[in-house]
Structures are given as C-alpha cells and as structure tokens.
Enzyme design. Sequence first.
Site, short mmCIF file in Angstrom:
data_model
loop_
_atom_site.label_atom_id
_atom_site.label_comp_id
_atom_site.label_asym_id
_atom_site.label_seq_id
_atom_site.Cartn_x
_atom_site.Cartn_y
_atom_site.Cartn_z
N GLY A 48 18.21 7.16 37.90
CA GLY A 48 19.42 7.93 38.10
C GLY A 48 20.49 7.31 37.21
O GLY A 48 20.73 6.10 37.27
N ALA A 49 21.13 8.15 36.38
CA ALA A 49 22.01 7.62 35.35
C ALA A 49 23.08 6.66 35.89
O ALA A 49 23.21 5.54 35.38
CB ALA A 49 22.65 8.78 34.58
N ARG A 90 15.66 2.37 28.62
CA ARG A 90 15.54 3.82 28.66
C ARG A 90 16.62 4.41 27.76
O ARG A 90 17.77 4.01 27.82
CB ARG A 90 15.68 4.34 30.11
N GLN A 197 10.76 12.74 42.16
CA GLN A 197 11.97 12.18 42.77
C GLN A 197 12.58 13.12 43.81
O GLN A 197 13.27 12.66 44.72
CB GLN A 197 13.03 11.88 41.70
N ASP A 238 22.27 13.09 32.92
CA ASP A 238 22.06 11.78 32.29
C ASP A 238 22.95 11.59 31.09
O ASP A 238 23.27 10.47 30.71
CB ASP A 238 20.59 11.61 31.91
#
Lengths: 352, 352
Positions: A48-49, A90, A197, A238
């Site tokens: 999760g950003a 990431r 998710q 994101d």
Amino acid sequence: MSAVKTIEWKDGKVRMIDQTLLPRELTYLDCESVEMVAEAIRSLRIRGAPAIGVAAAYGMALCAVVSSSPTAGELRDELLLAKEILASTRPTAINLFWALDRMMRKASALQDAPLEQIKRELLEEAHRICDDDIAANRRMGELGAKLLPDPATVLTHCNAGALATAGYGTALGVVRAAVESGKRVHVYADETRPVLQGARLTVWELMQDGIPVTLLTDNMAAHLMRHQRIDCVIVGADRIASNGDVANKIGTYGVAVLARHHGIPFYVAAPVSTIDMNILSGDFTPIEQRAASEVTAPMGLPIAPEGAEAINPAFDVTPKELVTAIITEQAVVYPPYLQNLKGCLEQISDER
Amino acid sequence: MSAVKTIEWKDGKVRMIDQTLLPRELTYLDCESVEMVAEAIRSLRIRGAPAIGVAAAYGMALCAVVSSSPTAGELRDELLLAKEILASTRPTAINLFWALDRMMRKASALQDAPLEQIKRELLEEAHRICDDDIAANRRMGELGAKLLPDPATVLTHCNAGALATAGYGTALGVVRAAVESGKRVHVYADETRPVLQGARLTVWELMQDGIPVTLLTDNMAAHLMRHQRIDCVIVGADRIASNGDVANKIGTYGVAVLARHHGIPFYVAAPVSTIDMNILSGDFTPIEQRAASEVTAPMGLPIAPEGAEAINPAFDVTPKELVTAIITEQAVVYPPYLQNLKGCLEQISDER
C-alpha cells in the site's frame, strides 16, 4: 474503529503486521535492520503506497538509531546506502521516494548537529510522517464521506485501507468516515488477483470493524454493476501524474472503464504525497512486473500447467478522463486536473 | 491436433476426463449410472455447454442400455426420470435441455419398437449428437478462422475448447482452424476465477497442441488491451437469446465492455443448439448461483477470513450491442440478430 496498527516504532525496532499471513494469522514482524524493512516491502509483508512510505521513513530512522558510525559524515553515508536499498524495493508507489527524500532532507539540515540529535530528530521525522499519514486519511475521510449517499454501496479494488497506510485508510478511510457520520455503507470488495489483497485484507479489516462487506472475484464487477445498485467506486493510488492519470493496483483501470460504462462515479482517494508533478502523464509511471509464479501458483498452489507462461504487471494506469474526482486531504479535486492538482499542492506550500 | 477425448462411450460406460483434476493429472472417470453422469456435470468434472449436452445424451443412452425394464413403457418411465435428474444439474447451458429433448423425442419415435432396438438406437442418437458436435466445431472453426488476421492475437475467457465440447472446441476451434490454415495465432487466456477454467484447462489444452498461450488474471485484460495489440476476443456461449444476448461464464460481459472501449471485435463461437428462440432477451436466462466457497476457498485453499460473505454467479449476460458477430456452424451471424439468428435456424430446418 480501526484499532489495527499496520506499522509502528516499538522498542527500538520497526514493528509491522506481516500482511502475507493475513487473514489466517495476525503476526507482527519486528525489523531490526534496513535490510529487513526492505525485504518486508519487497515481499509484500507491508504494502500500500502510504504504508510503504511510512515503512521507508522508519527504515531510515532505524538505520540512524542502530548506527555505530562515529561521525555525522559516516552516518550520512550509511543513510545514503539505506536510501538506495529501500528505493530499490518497488518502483511504482511514489510515496516511497517521497518519504526517502524527506528523510534525507532532514538529515542534510542536521548535518552539523551532534550525532545523538541527528538520530533523535530522524526518528521524530519518521513519527511525524506516520502521524501525518493518519491525519491525512482522517481528513480525506471527512471530505470524501460527503460524496456518499445514505445508504451507499461502494465497490473497491485491492486494499486501500488501514493496512495500506499508517492507519484508517484512504479509500476505506472514506468508508469509515461515512459510517462514523451515521451513513449506512455496504462495501463490495474485488478479491484482486494475483495477491488477493481484497479478499485477504479489505474483507478482513472491514469485518474487524463490523462494516458490511461482500467479496467478489474481479470478473464479477461488471455483472454486479449491471444488476446491483453500486453508488460509486473508490480506490487508492500508488502514483498520480500531474495530468490526473492514476497508477494503482492492476485491475483498477478495468474497473474504471466498467464504472464509466455503467454511469457510476469513480473516485480515487490518496494523500497529496501520491501526486507526482514531475511526470506529465501516467504513461511515464514505472510499472512493476512481478514474478509469473504469483499468477500461476497463487499462495503456492499451482493452478496452471507446469511451464505455463504468464504476465504479471502489478499496476495499471487509469487515464484522467475516467476519474470523477481525486479525494485528497486538502480538497476533493475535480478536472481539469493539471490545473487543480497544481493548485492543491501550491496551497500546501503556502500553508507551510 | 487436439487428440483430447473429452467424453466417449467406452465398454458400455460413459468415459470422460475428470476436469476438476486438470492440469495436475489427466484422469478418466467411467460413469456407470445416470446418477454418476449427473454428479459429474454438477461438480464440473465435465463442463462447457456443448460437452454438457453430449454428457446428457450419453447419460440417457446409458440409462437405456443398462435398464432391466421388461417393457418399453417401463423403460420410458426410467428415461423420464433420468431426464429429470440430468436436467436438474445446471440451469444455464441450454445445450443440456436441447440434448435431453432430442433423446426423448427419439425414444418417443421408437415407442413401438423392440426393447433392444430402442436401446441400440438411443445409443446411436447419442453418438450422433457427439459426432455432430465435433463436426459443428470444425465448421465453426473454418468459418471463424477467416475473421482472424495473420499473425493474430486472440483474447479468450474461460474454456471454450476441446474440453468444453466433444472435441476441437468452439472459440478454441476457431483458433485451431486458423493455425491449421497456416496463420500464426497467439492466445491470451483469462484465468477465469472462481473455478479457473482458463488457467487450468485453456492453457493446458493449447500447450498440448503447441499453440502459443499466455495466462493472465482476469483483471489484467484491460491493461493488456491498452498496451498490447489484441486483434479480437473470442468466447463461447452457454445460451444465446433470440435477440442475440449471450449468456456465458461470469466475466464475459466485463471483457465485452472492455473490448468495446478499446475498439476490439468481440466474437462468440457457439453451435446453433446454443440458441434459445424461446427467450426474447438474455435477461430471461436462468443464472446459476454456485457456492460461495468457490470464491472464498478456491481449490480448497482459504483466501478470505472465516465467515466472509461472497457472491458467486456462475454466468453473466452480454447484451447483443457488444457482440460483433456470432460464429455458428451455419454461418457467421451479424446484427440484427433477431432476424439473422432466425434465418440461420430456418436454414437448418430447410436442410433437414
């Protein structure tokens, strides 16, 4: 509501829920090194950003706190290395790079300070990033909740909840705030293959809070929109390009096309730290390609023949035309986004 | 190409591949009673509208062949009961009811014949339904293959292949015929949650034939359409209403909306036995609702919290407006469907 502590600083370590084990077990992971934090981000133990941003900030603080460097210069070299390690985990969520930059700026500002002060203030900065995230989510929730009718049915994709942030959530923060204001909200949660998710995290955290939630496979969304009243779609992000294009979990773009086809508003809830004014459109967003095994053997269970080829882009880009509004902690931003997102960010600079 | 024998009459039993075990193992199930055939259909050991029709026909033949009824009248009662048992297995695929009706019509025509002749001719009728299905698929393939460019990239959903029919396949029959005619075809296969017929069956049977295939999760289709050249979508059908609305595996409707958004032709390949002239639109199609556990615990693996609520419609309806053409063994049928499907069926009556 929402007692879930996704991530926190505890006894000199970075403690986080190991989300790969949810919903089967609620287990905490205590990271004692930058490498452990980086591994946790890479393998989706935390995701999760906004949560990734907070994890990166605490990772930098951890680097400083456990450092045995005798001088500020050597500590700075360690921090630069930690930044590199964390930045390589990431590529898509911009909050990661935003948090790392903010921590390095703090370190630079402190370069002439005593070592102990640098360590203390870096930890304080990480705490501030964490607290700010929760505060931003609550404000986003307040602003976004007004967009929901009563009762409301909301479709969401992936997990943009307490587990994707320091707490409360972005998309699910809007849902929580609506429920707290007395509205009756029913959430439909896309399971969100490949890593599920939605099924594993969104359903879990809403059930924890007693908010009605129904699970569906991603490919049921169109049928649901056609036959069930869906008042709106709310997702997280994101990275949001300066023109309003939204990079988010793979499948978001498809949901946006379906929402448009059925005349359903499509909202994105994200803190302003998600906005990347350095890219002109979402097409410049680096899209993470993950291992094919997440598709061919979800959670280790083989579902495809041995040797099957598969694609696995972790994110997609929803063009601005399909986005009804972007809910930030500053304001609900409507098109034209290039102008209005800029205005939103300038407002913050003015406030500071 | 396509040596897969989905279903056949073997040593007085109905032999079929147990598709729930694919791609892990290729195991044959020998049904010795109508109840076993019905259970196989209900639990998806055999699935796909045309294959279900063939299974039902062989189920009726099996009923006759193993019967110890001393009179034609008593055999007829047994057949009526068998018909009821088989008809109650799954509601959506019309081929099931079409095959049962055809077998009962045959039985009625033979009511004054000797018992042995009734048994023999019912088995012959089932063989004919099976052979006709393969022949129809080959003809569909020939007609449909002309629609594909060379090279071609085709997106498909679920499994409308040899495993969904007596052999060769409907949507994948078109792909096979194109490949046999020398065209280079690359298939992108939606995994097709919840039961994963795309990942498990489509990828498996195309790999068996050496046809290039790439697996994707259902929610990647939109991203793929935006970034990769997809020449067309081809799917099968479980029931086609007289107006051209198409009931097919859940997720088909969403793919059709995405195809339209990206300007990609959306083809349906199905034998004329799939056309239901008795319903005016797809909204009258009975949609099977299956157990939530297929969503919450795919292949027995729990992915959602205990007690999670889930929906599980097995099919959806794609409105005729989104269907570029319907490929049948008689012709490639274009809109207006009400008129042209009727014409297609009248042509068959004339031929008979």
